[in-house]
Write an enzyme that holds these catalytic residues in place. Structure first.
Site, PDB file in Angstrom:
ATOM      1  CG  HIS A  72      -0.427  -0.022   2.546  1.00 39.37           C
ATOM      2  ND1 HIS A  72      -0.246   1.118   3.293  1.00 39.37           N
ATOM      3  CD2 HIS A  72      -0.002  -1.054   3.332  1.00 39.37           C
ATOM      4  CE1 HIS A  72       0.242   0.789   4.485  1.00 39.37           C
ATOM      5  NE2 HIS A  72       0.404  -0.514   4.536  1.00 39.37           N
TER       6      HIS A  72
ATOM      7  CG  ASP B 264      -3.143   3.763   2.437  1.00 39.74           C
ATOM      8  OD1 ASP B 264      -2.524   2.719   2.133  1.00 39.74           O
ATOM      9  OD2 ASP B 264      -4.077   3.767   3.268  1.00 39.74           O
TER      10      ASP B 264
ATOM     11  CD  GLU C  45      -3.101  -1.837   5.641  1.00 36.57           C
ATOM     12  OE1 GLU C  45      -3.272  -2.813   6.394  1.00 36.57           O
ATOM     13  OE2 GLU C  45      -2.681  -0.746   6.080  1.00 36.57           O
ATOM     14  CD  GLU C  46      -1.686   2.207   7.455  1.00 34.35           C
ATOM     15  OE1 GLU C  46      -2.417   1.711   8.332  1.00 34.35           O
ATOM     16  OE2 GLU C  46      -0.455   2.017   7.413  1.00 34.35           O
TER      17      GLU C  46
ATOM     18  CG  ASP D 100       2.119  -3.587   5.127  1.00 30.95           C
ATOM     19  OD1 ASP D 100       2.824  -2.685   5.605  1.00 30.95           O
ATOM     20  OD2 ASP D 100       0.875  -3.533   5.074  1.00 30.95           O
TER      21      ASP D 100
ATOM     22  CB  SER E  85      -5.054  -6.359  11.293  1.00 29.97           C
ATOM     23  OG  SER E  85      -5.188  -6.631  12.663  1.00 29.97           O
TER      24      SER E  85
HETATM   25  N1  BES Z   1       1.468  -2.938   8.018  1.00 29.38           N
HETATM   26  C1  BES Z   1       0.469  -2.822   9.016  1.00 29.38           C
HETATM   27  C2  BES Z   1       0.144  -4.136   9.691  1.00 29.38           C
HETATM   28  C3  BES Z   1       1.266  -4.814  10.412  1.00 29.38           C
HETATM   29  C4  BES Z   1       2.294  -4.128  11.005  1.00 29.38           C
HETATM   30  C5  BES Z   1       1.256  -6.184  10.475  1.00 29.38           C
HETATM   31  C6  BES Z   1       3.316  -4.782  11.646  1.00 29.38           C
HETATM   32  C7  BES Z   1       2.255  -6.858  11.139  1.00 29.38           C
HETATM   33  C8  BES Z   1       3.298  -6.156  11.721  1.00 29.38           C
HETATM   34  C9  BES Z   1      -0.785  -2.241   8.379  1.00 29.38           C
HETATM   35  O1  BES Z   1      -0.489  -1.128   7.573  1.00 29.38           O
HETATM   36  C10 BES Z   1      -1.689  -1.741   9.459  1.00 29.38           C
HETATM   37  O2  BES Z   1      -1.305  -0.833  10.142  1.00 29.38           O
HETATM   38  N2  BES Z   1      -2.882  -2.311   9.580  1.00 29.38           N
HETATM   39  C11 BES Z   1      -3.858  -1.834  10.493  1.00 29.38           C
HETATM   40  C12 BES Z   1      -5.216  -2.338  10.139  1.00 29.38           C
HETATM   41  C13 BES Z   1      -6.035  -1.427   9.285  1.00 29.38           C
HETATM   42  C14 BES Z   1      -7.426  -1.969   9.128  1.00 29.38           C
HETATM   43  C15 BES Z   1      -6.065   0.001   9.737  1.00 29.38           C
HETATM   44  C16 BES Z   1      -3.564  -2.321  11.893  1.00 29.38           C
HETATM   45  O3  BES Z   1      -2.977  -3.377  12.094  1.00 29.38           O
HETATM   46  O4  BES Z   1      -3.952  -1.586  12.806  1.00 29.38           O
HETATM   47 MN    MN Z   2       1.100  -1.505   6.321  1.00 27.03          MN
HETATM   48 MN    MN Z   3      -0.227   0.633   8.925  1.00 27.80          MN
END
Ligand code: BES
Ligand code: MN
Ligand code: MN
Length: 489
Positions: A118, A120, A184-185, A211, A430
């Site tokens: 992603h 963003d 994604e964020e 990621d 996630s």
């Molecule tokens: N890259 C992250 C997820 C992540 C970070 C997974 C470190 C494993 C280790 C992703 O960009 C993220 O921040 N995801 C969000 C979820 C989304 C629905 C906002 C999260 O995990 O809060």
């Molecule tokens: Mn990410």
């Molecule tokens: Mn993130």
């Protein structure tokens, strides 16, 4: 029956052949290594400069103020894909921010790798805690400081540059497809529809994603699972208007007091979550699984020191690695109401709000958990207030296989580049779309992350080590090479 001399001759011939084969293979491996390393070292500075250009674009998906910047960033990703060797790249509009799709097809019979990432980023605030501008990247002590440096521009861009390395050295072994999204964020809410509508275009053998984190450069690792997410907003409504806290205080229930008590009651004294049915589908890890997870190198004292906390906290009976890897959680992400300006204002507020999210583990379902939470919050609200619960985005937990060809290729790639076998770990974060890759496209994912847990993603002073950026570009071509070789059987 063979006489012993004949047997000896055959055995020695076989051995010679095996040795020759081995020399040939390692020669081929070294040859690749040499051309890739040469290309990388000749273009190192440019690769970094190009990443810094990408980091200068404030592609904050959550804030509509940045809509044109997000679009500009998509355009830049597209240009970068074409420059790196894609045959085609395009901007795919959605109801939200656009998706960038690109591909390099070398041979219909070669395996196809779908790279997901992603472009963003999270909002940069609180701005005053940054040591340099979030969109004005600087390199200090070998680290790139900028919003998105690690999550995910820096990691996504490694794949773009790995394509360039392979393409310009004539060593591509797989077809490559790129799907780089801009939401994604904020929960990837338009991406599911894109998968549904583009099943043919997205046909692939595996999804490859950078990621996530690894333990360290000394202990490379591969995350083999991600937690799901159920994100809720709650509103507690008290009197129909703000009141003088002296005139009415003590006689009318303060909704902030009520909300705090409701939130506090969600954990018991052992820090288990008290919501009925919450754990119903959570499976206990076997002793073997727990031991394997806890065998990963982890220094609790270092962890506490890094975060400046005297004690860690969490569910009784579980280690820190288990608490973030295999156990569900409930956390308040924001809480507000009443007066928070300068000085003091004696007010009994009319309303209180909180954003509460739950991280989920395999077999929990985000819609079910959202419903369970909603029912619980409505049930525990005292009669003296009203409560409104609104679910936001969610995502399902995932576990990725470790016995697949793709995992083995990733493992070998890391072994070649780092000189060490990767340790399988569980990630606490996630990425909601990963579960949909399987559900909609029938595709498994490999999470080859090169970030570190203390890269300050979503925080002020997000960083990504320059060394990790280059190491990623060095490692990824091996994945493609080994995946192609191993897919042939
Ligand atoms: N890259 C992250 C997820 C992540 C970070 C997974 C470190 C494993 C280790 C992703 O960009 C993220 O921040 N995801 C969000 C979820 C989304 C629905 C906002 C999260 O995990 O809060
Ligand atoms: Mn990410
Ligand atoms: Mn993130």
């Amino acid at each position: 029956m063979l006489c012993s001399e004949e047997a000896c001759a055959i055995a020695s011939k076989t051995l010679r052949l095996q040795a020759l084969n081995y020399i040939h293979l390692s020669f081929k491996k070294n040859l690749h290594m040499q051309v890739w390393n040469d290309y990388l070292s000749q273009n190192k500075q440019r690769f970094l400069d190009e990443l810094l250009d990408l980091l200068r674009i404030p592609s904050v998906s959550a804030d509509s103020k940045y809509k044109t910047d997000v679009a500009r960033c998509a355009e830049s990703v597209k240009e970068n894909l074409l420059k790196a060797g894609c045959d085609m790249a395009e901007i795919c509009p959605t109801n939200g921010h656009p998706i960038v799709y690109g591909e390099k097809i070398i041979d219909a019979s070669a395996p196809t790798v779908l790279v997901y990432g992603h472009y963003d980023v999270q909002p940069a605030d609180p701005l005053d805690l940054w040591h340099s501008g979030p969109f004005d990247p600087v390199i200090k002590e070998g680290k790139i400081y900028a919003r998105g440096a690690c999550d995910d521009k820096g990691q996504m861009f490694m794949h773009v540059k790995a394509l360039e390395v392979m393409n310009n050295t004539g060593t591509l072994a797989c077809n490559l497809k790129f799907m780089i999204e801009g939401e994604e964020e904020v929960g990837s809410s338009n991406l599911g529809k894109f998968l549904e509508g583009n099943k043919d275009k997205l046909k692939a053998d595996i999804v490859l994603v950078s990621d996530t984190s690894m333990i360290s450069m000394e202990h490379p690792s591969i995350e083999t699972g991600l937690r799901g997410l159920a994100y809720m907003e709650v509103e507690v409504i008290g009197p129909n208007r703000d009141l003088h806290s002296g005139v009415y205080g003590g006689a009318v229930h303060n909704p902030i007091n009520a909300l705090c008590k409701m939130i506090a009651s969600c954990h018991d004294e052992k820090n288990h979550i008290t919501i009925p049915e919450f754990y119903d589908k959570v499976q206990q890890q076997t002793e073997e699984e727990r031991n394997a997870l806890n065998a990963a190198p982890f220094d609790l004292e270092e962890y506490k020191k890094d975060l400046d906390v005297n004690e860690v906290w969490g569910e009784e009976g579980y280690t820190t690695l288990e608490r973030t890897g295999t156990r569900p959680t409930l956390d308040v992400n924001g809480i507000w109401g009443g007066y928070t300006g300068e000085g003091a204002k004696t007010v009994l507020p009319s309303k209180a709000f909180a954003k509460i999210s739950m991280r989920l583990v395999p077999h929990q379902n985000s819609d079910e958990i959202a419903a369970i939470f909603q029912k619980h919050f409505e049930t525990i609200a005292p009669k003296s207030v009203k409560v409104k619960v609104t679910p936001h985005h969610g995502g399902e937990p995932v576990v990725t296989p470790t016995d697949s060809v793709a995992y083995k290729a990733a493992s070998e790639a890391i072994k070649t580049a780092f000189g060490k076998d990767p340790i399988p770990t569980r990630g606490g974060g996630s990425i909601p779309i990963i579960a949909l890759f399987e559900k909609v496209l029938g595709l498994k994912t490999v999470l080859m992350g090169f970030g570190l847990d203390n890269d300050n993603i979503h925080s002020p002073n997000e960083k990504y080590d320059v060394a990790n950026f280059y190491k990623g570009i060095e490692t990824l071509p091996y994945f493609h090479k080994y995946f192609a070789e191993m897919s042939k059987g």
